[in-house]
Design an enzyme around this catalytic site. Structure first.
Site, PDB file in Angstrom:
ATOM      1  N   GLY A  51       0.830  -1.205   0.000  1.00  0.00           N
ATOM      2  CA  GLY A  51       0.000   0.000   0.000  1.00  0.00           C
ATOM      3  C   GLY A  51       0.860   1.249   0.000  1.00  0.00           C
ATOM      4  N   GLY A  52       0.549   2.162   0.898  1.00  0.00           N
ATOM      5  CA  GLY A  52       1.250   3.446   0.953  1.00  0.00           C
ATOM      6  C   GLY A  52       2.738   3.306   1.186  1.00  0.00           C
ATOM      7  N   GLY A  70      23.966   5.606 -33.148  1.00  0.00           N
ATOM      8  CA  GLY A  70      23.502   6.559 -32.140  1.00  0.00           C
ATOM      9  C   GLY A  70      24.098   6.257 -30.774  1.00  0.00           C
ATOM     10  N   ALA A  71      24.408   4.985 -30.536  1.00  0.00           N
ATOM     11  CA  ALA A  71      24.959   4.611 -29.237  1.00  0.00           C
ATOM     12  C   ALA A  71      26.320   5.275 -29.010  1.00  0.00           C
ATOM     13  CB  ALA A  71      25.062   3.100 -29.131  1.00  0.00           C
TER      14      ALA A  71
HETATM   15  C1  HXC Z   1      -3.243  -1.878  11.404  1.00  0.00           C
HETATM   16  C2  HXC Z   1      -2.115  -3.833  10.965  1.00  0.00           C
HETATM   17  C3  HXC Z   1      -2.000  -3.472   9.585  1.00  0.00           C
HETATM   18  C4  HXC Z   1      -2.557  -2.233   9.187  1.00  0.00           C
HETATM   19  C5  HXC Z   1      -1.053  -5.376   9.864  1.00  0.00           C
HETATM   20  N1  HXC Z   1      -1.522  -5.017  11.079  1.00  0.00           N
HETATM   21  N2  HXC Z   1      -1.343  -4.449   8.943  1.00  0.00           N
HETATM   22  N3  HXC Z   1      -2.728  -3.042  11.845  1.00  0.00           N
HETATM   23  N4  HXC Z   1      -3.156  -1.467  10.127  1.00  0.00           N
HETATM   24  N5  HXC Z   1      -2.459  -1.823   7.930  1.00  0.00           N
HETATM   25  C6  HXC Z   1      -1.399  -5.762  12.331  1.00  0.00           C
HETATM   26  C7  HXC Z   1      -2.217  -7.037  12.339  1.00  0.00           C
HETATM   27  O1  HXC Z   1      -3.508  -6.753  12.792  1.00  0.00           O
HETATM   28  C8  HXC Z   1      -1.437  -7.887  13.336  1.00  0.00           C
HETATM   29  O2  HXC Z   1      -1.765  -7.459  14.637  1.00  0.00           O
HETATM   30  C9  HXC Z   1      -0.018  -7.476  13.090  1.00  0.00           C
HETATM   31  O3  HXC Z   1      -0.063  -6.213  12.437  1.00  0.00           O
HETATM   32  C10 HXC Z   1       0.750  -8.446  12.212  1.00  0.00           C
HETATM   33  O4  HXC Z   1      -0.042  -8.704  11.070  1.00  0.00           O
HETATM   34  P1  HXC Z   1      -0.287 -10.190  10.515  1.00  0.00           P
HETATM   35  O5  HXC Z   1      -1.367 -10.077   9.493  1.00  0.00           O
HETATM   36  O6  HXC Z   1      -0.488 -11.125  11.671  1.00  0.00           O
HETATM   37  O7  HXC Z   1       1.123 -10.505   9.850  1.00  0.00           O
HETATM   38  P2  HXC Z   1       1.437 -11.274   8.494  1.00  0.00           P
HETATM   39  O8  HXC Z   1       0.641 -12.543   8.446  1.00  0.00           O
HETATM   40  O9  HXC Z   1       2.927 -11.364   8.437  1.00  0.00           O
HETATM   41  O10 HXC Z   1       0.916 -10.342   7.329  1.00  0.00           O
HETATM   42  C11 HXC Z   1       1.467  -9.061   7.113  1.00  0.00           C
HETATM   43  C12 HXC Z   1       0.637  -8.251   6.101  1.00  0.00           C
HETATM   44  C13 HXC Z   1      -0.869  -8.268   6.542  1.00  0.00           C
HETATM   45  C14 HXC Z   1       0.755  -8.898   4.718  1.00  0.00           C
HETATM   46  C15 HXC Z   1       1.203  -6.851   6.021  1.00  0.00           C
HETATM   47  O11 HXC Z   1      -0.930  -7.867   7.896  1.00  0.00           O
HETATM   48  C16 HXC Z   1      -1.716  -7.359   5.746  1.00  0.00           C
HETATM   49  O12 HXC Z   1      -2.127  -7.704   4.638  1.00  0.00           O
HETATM   50  N6  HXC Z   1      -2.015  -6.199   6.335  1.00  0.00           N
HETATM   51  C17 HXC Z   1      -2.902  -5.240   5.671  1.00  0.00           C
HETATM   52  C18 HXC Z   1      -2.228  -4.596   4.492  1.00  0.00           C
HETATM   53  C19 HXC Z   1      -3.060  -3.503   3.936  1.00  0.00           C
HETATM   54  O13 HXC Z   1      -4.049  -3.758   3.196  1.00  0.00           O
HETATM   55  N7  HXC Z   1      -2.752  -2.242   4.314  1.00  0.00           N
HETATM   56  C20 HXC Z   1      -3.478  -1.107   3.861  1.00  0.00           C
HETATM   57  C21 HXC Z   1      -2.910  -0.726   2.506  1.00  0.00           C
HETATM   58  S1  HXC Z   1      -3.715   0.654   1.829  1.00  0.00           S
HETATM   59  P3  HXC Z   1      -1.676  -8.435  15.908  1.00  0.00           P
HETATM   60  O14 HXC Z   1      -2.260  -7.622  17.010  1.00  0.00           O
HETATM   61  O15 HXC Z   1      -2.472  -9.636  15.536  1.00  0.00           O
HETATM   62  O16 HXC Z   1      -0.225  -8.725  16.077  1.00  0.00           O
HETATM   63  C22 HXC Z   1      -2.654   1.890   2.039  1.00  0.00           C
HETATM   64  C23 HXC Z   1      -3.177   3.162   1.485  1.00  0.00           C
HETATM   65  C24 HXC Z   1      -2.147   4.247   1.467  1.00  0.00           C
HETATM   66  O17 HXC Z   1      -1.600   1.756   2.543  1.00  0.00           O
HETATM   67  C25 HXC Z   1      -2.026   4.808   0.096  1.00  0.00           C
HETATM   68  C26 HXC Z   1      -1.204   6.046   0.082  1.00  0.00           C
HETATM   69  C27 HXC Z   1      -0.797   6.356  -1.321  1.00  0.00           C
END
Ligand code: HXC
Length: 508
Positions: A165-166, A402-403
């Site tokens: 994501g971001g 050209g290169a």
């Molecule tokens: C809050 C988050 C989080 C998030 C992970 N966690 N991502 N909390 N916001 N974005 C937390 C989980 O709840 C979990 O908490 C801990 O972090 C570890 O995550 P897991 O899922 O257990 O780990 P893993 O299996 O290794 O997977 C990692 C991951 C997955 C692939 C990153 O967590 C995931 O898909 N997260 C969401 C990604 C996402 O969609 N983000 C938003 C993108 S949009 P606990 O308490 O259980 O330890 C974006 C927009 C911005 O970023 C654009 C700007 C241009």
């Protein structure tokens, strides 16, 4: 325990023992362990250890963790100041909240104000889902600072876990991105979203692992085996870089083999007699750079061109070289983009460029033309032409079409343009030229052979270009390091400015 020690211990514990263990079980270090390895021992000075995220709903109030998922501060690498932030995956998955973003932007501002490099370590799940627009705003603030700092201070991103994501766009605007094999991946949208939107089934590694980004997409500049190797290599890289676009070049002790007195007779036989037999241009780079020390950028992508940092007499230079052992060193879209970006980095930070040329031309064909070869090739041409840093070019063998112009020729303000006696400079190779000009004789092998020999004698020799001053001197290969060292010393006071403009319009 005093209150301070208690708060510190709480912050240093990150997301707690269990999550730290899980991090280690995946072969990853924690944010603090990474910073410790990156910086000189004991040099880390932390900022904002006690910052906590603001109250939000969705059950986060109960889990305020000091530091809010990112460790920030400054320290030194080989005694030189750098600013650093490292996302802590054990705290809310290293996700970016409003306060987390404020910690990063504070460090970005400090780095820019103090004209020192900034290194970001990424291991994070993107925007803090519970925060919504506040997190998105935070990203925007980070991105804006990335752009303002671009070309002023070196910005380096190291991806050491998920980066989604971001989190991908800040690294994308920095100068270099490095990844760790098997444990890191970068993508705008992950495999689940891909499946939903396009019905494509793909693993995280296949979508955005180091094997994709360091080889194919070229998003990453290199991939390392593990966290430790990556961080030690970052120390090595920083040693090559000036602190900013106005800072002096790092000046390390010169190598014991000497520079201006150097002679390496093995180079006299580097270029094979047969013009179609390849040889490894990295041997020439190694024999020109101090101690053969070469930090290659994008070594696994577009291998037909080689770029990276070395030193000559203790001072950094950027090497750009066609690689005859891959696709005969031809320039294609990927190679042009790769080298253009590197040349522009060097020019931003006043790093002289040494170019080794052995190029049969641009790669012909529909695949390249449909892919925009004209525009991508123009990037390299533009980059060399706008660069005002010292430019030394050595043609070892072919410089066709050209290169020839593109590869830091005299016409693009090359300062010193040398050729080895084996150099061939022409619109094209002799055989191709004769087959076009004397098409009527194509079936007469003897005639074609004679014409080819005649063309070689009259046009391919480096002296034809030297007679016009396009080549400053024809030099023996064994004296290459000596001539480069002498030239760089002479060019140290070079001043050259482009006409004032807001900015140019490089073909993107
Ligand atoms: C809050 C988050 C989080 C998030 C992970 N966690 N991502 N909390 N916001 N974005 C937390 C989980 O709840 C979990 O908490 C801990 O972090 C570890 O995550 P897991 O899922 O257990 O780990 P893993 O299996 O290794 O997977 C990692 C991951 C997955 C692939 C990153 O967590 C995931 O898909 N997260 C969401 C990604 C996402 O969609 N983000 C938003 C993108 S949009 P606990 O308490 O259980 O330890 C974006 C927009 C911005 O970023 C654009 C700007 C241009």
């Amino acid at each position: 325990m005093t209150k301070l020690a208690e708060r510190r211990a709480q912050a240093e514990a990150g997301g707690g023992e269990k999550r730290v263990e899980a991090q280690h079980a995946k072969g990853k270090l924690t944010a603090r362990e990474r910073i410790e390895l990156l910086l000189d021992e004991g040099s880390f000075e932390e900022f904002d250890m006690f910052v906590e995220h603001r109250a939000v709903d969705f059950g986060m109030e109960a889990q305020k963790i000091p530091g809010d998922g990112v460790v920030t501060g400054w320290g030194t690498i080989t005694g030189r100041t750098v600013f650093v932030f490292a996302k802590d995956f054990t705290v809310f998955g290293g996700s970016l909240s409003e306060t987390h973003a404020q910690k990063i932007t504070k460090i970005q501002d400090m780095a820019l104000r103090n004209r020192a490099p900034i290194i970001g370590i990424f291991d994070a799940g993107g925007a803090r889902i519970q925060e919504g627009v506040a997190a998105l705003a935070g990203y925007g603030e980070v991105f804006q600072r990335n752009v303002l700092a671009s070309g002023v201070i070196p910005q380096i991103s190291v991806i050491m876990g998920p980066c989604a994501g971001g989190d991908v766009y800040s690294p994308a605007m920095t100068d270099f991105i490095f990844m760790v094999k098997d444990t890191s991946y970068m993508f705008v949208t992950g495999p689940d979203v891909v499946k939903t939107v396009t019905n494509e089934t793909v693993t995280a590694e296949e979508l955005g692992g180091a094997s994709i980004h360091a080889v194919r997409s070229s998003v990453a500049d290199r991939a390392y085996e593990n966290d430790v190797e990556a961080l030690l290599q970052m120390r090595r890289l920083v040693d090559f870089l000036p602190a900013s676009n106005v800072a002096p070049m790092p000046d390390w002790p010169a190598d014991s083999a000497g520079g201006q007195e150097a002679r390496d007779f093995s180079l006299d036989t580097l270029v094979p007699d047969n013009p179609n037999t390849p040889y490894d241009i990295k041997e020439l780079i190694a024999k020109t750079a101090d101690d053969g020390d070469f930090f290659e950028i994008q070594e696994a992508h577009a291998k037909n061109i080689v770029v990276g940092f070395g030193r000559v007499e203790g001072r950094t230079v950027g090497f750009v070289a066609n690689q005859p052992i891959v696709l005969a060193g031809v320039l294609d879209s990927d190679a042009s983009r790769k080298a253009a970006r590197f040349v522009r980095f060097c020019d931003c930070f006043n790093i002289p460029i040494v170019t080794f040329v052995d190029v049969p031309g641009f790669l012909p064909g529909t695949a390249q033309e449909y892919g925009g070869l004209i525009k991508h090739g123009a990037k390299l041409l533009y980059a060399y032409a706008e660069a005002t840093v010292p430019k030394i070019t050595i043609i070892t063998r072919k410089a066709f079409g050209g290169a020839y112009d593109v590869m830091a020729s005299k016409h693009l303000r090359g300062d010193l343009n040398f050729a080895w006696p084996t150099a061939q400079i022409a619109v094209m190779g002799a055989k191709g030229a004769v087959e076009i000009i004397f098409r009527a004789d194509i079936d007469d092998a003897a005639k074609i052979a004679a014409r080819t020999k005649d063309y070689e004698d009259r046009f391919l020799s480096p002296f034809v270009a030297a007679e016009r001053g396009y080549i400053d001197e024809v030099i023996m290969p064994h004296s290459t390091r000596r001539r480069v060292a002498l030239g760089l010393a002479m060019l140290r006071g070079k001043t050259l400015e482009n006409p004032w403009k807001k900015h140019g319009n490089i073909p993107l």
